[in-house]
Design a protein around this motif. Structure first.
Motif: not given
Length: 318
Positions: A310-318
């Motif tokens: 989640h940190r890489q693909h969602v939080f980081g992508a936001a």
């Protein structure tokens, strides 16, 4: 005075219009009626409004196991739609679906029915009879004696169990499951799977939001929090409890948008570019660095692999 008394519905239940084309009686309608009665007995249907809910589907699938026919599929969409031909089952359409439901088309797919029908409802007289234990037991006996005379010895015990709670307890006991795509083709079972996962996750977190601690329950223990997937189910088919987290509606939405994530030490990581106006509550940015509320049992803690994704693909992508 209405002529729709107990004897009227005894006759109706005895003469349900069922399919007999495959050499045996299709038991879908009587099983659906028993499922509705079960929810009424358990206090889950206190108003004459019967949505095609996870609770109803779970009750139907549970009863199908002892009562169903090997010659037929456990398809709840068929009786939910066709029971209207028996005269006491009616539909409240969702806006825009009136023409479809009353056009003569056969609407039997669970997904389409859930879109088209806000709820089904019974004749007022029948619903009132089902509220009363004596007349309700009489109608249960009619269904069992007429449609399942060779199978009704253990039904009383089965009717007393909440099917969705049984599924939830099983999921909590096993820790959940990763599905294969082929297992998700049955729409009815998908509805039950989704509801079971969400309830199991919420139960693990004591029905509180892991972010803010919010808990609001009504008399039926319906609540304001969701059981959210950390790694999206649509990509990973992962219904293990440790791929879930209990979040209120606002923080579920924010989590899916990547406005916050969770570190390996279970502390909150909140985006620092949020512009918040929260005069009556604590702004999200003030939660940054706080530890989330965790389940009592460590086996249900969020899985570190899922949090990192989640940190890489969602939080980081936001």
């Amino acid at each position: 005075m209405s002529s729709k008394d107990l004897n009227y519905y005894v006759t109706k239940f005895t003469k349900l219009r069922v399919d007999r084309a495959h050499g045996s009686v299709a038991p879908h309608k009587p099983i659906l009626l028993l499922s509705v009665i079960e929810l009424i007995e358990q206090g889950l249907l206190s108003h004459n409004q019967i949505p095609l809910s996870a609770e109803l589907i779970a009750a139907f699938l549970k009863l199908w196991q002892p009562l169903g026919s090997n010659a037929h599929n456990a398809d709840i969409g068929m009786p939910f739609f066709h029971l209207k031909s028996d005269g006491f089952w009616h539909f409240k359409p969702n806006p825009g679906f009136e023409a479809l439901l009353f056009s003569g088309a056969r609407v039997r797919a669970v997904g389409v029915l859930r879109q088209a029908v806000e709820y089904a409802y019974l004749d007022d007289e029948l619903f009132e009879l089902l509220q009363q234990p004596v007349s309700r037991n009489s109608l249960i006996a009619v269904l069992l004696d007429n449609w399942f005379a060779d199978k009704n010895q253990q039904i009383e015990e089965i009717l007393s169990r909440n099917a969705l709670e049984d599924f939830q307890k099983e999921l909590l006991a096993t820790g959940g499951k990763v599905y294969q795509e082929a297992e998700l083709k049955d729409e009815a079972k998908v509805v039950v799977r989704d509801a079971t996962f969400r309830r199991a996750v919420i139960s693990a977190y004591n029905r509180r939001c892991a972010f803010c601690g919010l808990q609001i329950l009504d008399s039926l223990c319906q609540n304001v929090v969701d059981g959210a997937h950390i790694m999206p189910f649509s990509q990973f088919y992962d219904d293990r409890i440790d791929n879930g987290i209990s979040l209120c509606k606002n923080h579920h939405w924010a989590f899916d948008k990547g406005w916050f994530s969770i570190g390996d030490d279970f502390t909150l990581l909140v985006k620092d570019d949020l512009h918040e106006d929260a005069p009556n509550c604590r702004p999200m940015k003030q939660f940054n660095g706080d530890r989330i509320r965790l389940p009592v049992h460590t086996q249900y803690y969020p899985r570190l692999e899922a949090l990192r994704w989640h940190r890489q693909h969602v939080f980081g992508a936001a």
